[in-house]
Design an enzyme around this catalytic site. Structure first.
Site, PDB file in Angstrom:
ATOM      1  NE  ARG A   1       6.577  51.773  24.922  1.00 32.31           N
ATOM      2  CZ  ARG A   1       5.455  52.629  24.218  1.00 32.31           C
ATOM      3  NH1 ARG A   1       4.912  51.286  24.076  1.00 32.31           N
ATOM      4  NH2 ARG A   1       5.299  53.826  23.332  1.00 32.31           N
TER       5      ARG A   1
ATOM      6  CD  GLU B   1      -0.925  45.231  23.843  1.00 27.44           C
ATOM      7  OE1 GLU B   1      -0.504  44.600  23.194  1.00 27.44           O
ATOM      8  OE2 GLU B   1       0.504  45.280  24.872  1.00 27.44           O
TER       9      GLU B   1
END
Length: 296
Positions: free
Chosen positions: A279, A3
């Site tokens: 997810r 990220e």
DNA sequence: ATGAATACCTGAGAGC
DNA sequence: TGCTCTCAGGTATTCA
């Protein structure tokens, strides 16, 4: 899972190895890593070879190498995304190929007249969610990612605009902060960590968030990213970079992500895991109570 | 326009 | 042991 903090660690790790170097030879080992470069691999190679890297920039999870402009014209770039499993490595040119090596950029160092061992920037990516593309006139900001919002570490990020835009949405707060057009750089891990810190349940309706809740959430997003960056920023070797996107943050400081069945660090309630958007979401049922009627 | 679902990928690990 | 199944998730695309 790279990220924003992991991508920034990668940028810091490679910048001194690529800036000032000329791209001598490009090898495309797997064309799938050029999925976003529509003209194809031959065009990619042709446009890169001979160009000199003058900088490395980032917005959110996107990273790009800024190229010189030998014709005095547009300043181009090589746009990169690490996807789920992308890595950059700086290797000796003779080093054996890594298992999932997809693209190699051979580098020359004009300042040393070729006296040093030739180095390569290697893009390794197991799952091929990431990739590279030549971006015409993309040095300042590649037009391909102009729709991406500024990220929370960007000095020009506008908190008031973010608050205004997120409240006009009619969706769950986690969906909103994962939307790169509202705020960039946030992925599943830091989304869950920020929501746990605030605390907010992931399904809280963006339309009914209070100003203080938005401000708090934004503060925690920035905090968690700065902390992760600080922990990851010291872990790479200065000479032989093996930047794998793992900042070292995961092992020690995660309070929610991956913690299902373990006690919440604040109240002791067992952290839960829900299926969410193909997810997982990790949350504390006490600190982050599930909203009723989609409101609170 | 907005929100939500789906395709793209590989390999580790579980279950039988 | 070897097979099948599940899971990881960022983004572009497609559909409602």
């Amino acid at each position: 899972m790279p990220e924003l903090p992991e991508v920034e660690v990668v940028r810091l790790g490679i910048i001194d190895h690529v800036v000032g170097r000329t791209i001598t030879r490009v090898t495309v080992h797997d064309v799938r890593s050029l999925r976003r470069h529509l003209p194809g691999p031959a065009d990619f190679i042709h446009r890169l070879e001979g160009r000199t890297v003058v900088g490395a920039a980032r917005r959110g999870k996107y990273l790009w190498l800024q190229l010189d402009d030998p014709d005095g014209g547009a300043s181009d770039a090589v746009l990169c995304h690490l996807g789920m499993s992308g890595q950059f490595l700086v290797s000796d040119a003779g080093a054996p190929a890594q298992r999932h090596l997809r693209i190699t950029l051979g580098l020359d160092d004009p300042a040393h007249g070729g006296g040093d061992t030739p180095r390569e920037l290697r893009f390794v990516d197991q799952r091929i969610f990431g990739g590279m593309a030549f971006s015409e006139d993309g040095a300042e900001l590649p037009p391909e990612i102009a729709h991406i919002a500024r990220d929370p570490l960007d000095p020009l990020f506008d908190p008031a605009e973010f608050a205004s835009r997120i409240r006009r949405r009619q969706t769950g707060v986690k969906r909103a902060i994962l939307d790169q057009t509202l705020i960039s750089g946030v992925g599943n891990i830091y989304a869950d960590e920020s929501l746990w810190r605030t605390p907010l349940h992931y399904a809280r309706n963006t339309r009914h968030l209070r100003t203080k809740e938005i401000e708090s959430l934004l503060g925690h997003i920035g905090d968690v990213m700065r902390e992760a960056l600080a922990q990851g920023g010291t872990s790479f070797d200065a000479l032989y970079v093996n930047v794998n996107g793992n900042s070292g943050y995961f092992d020690r400081s995660l309070q929610a992500y991956g913690q299902q069945g373990r006690p919440c660090g604040r109240c002791g309630t067992l952290i839960r895991r829900d299926a969410f958007m193909n997810r997982s979401s990790f949350w504390c049922p006490t600190c982050q109570p599930r909203p009723r009627n989609g409101k609170f």
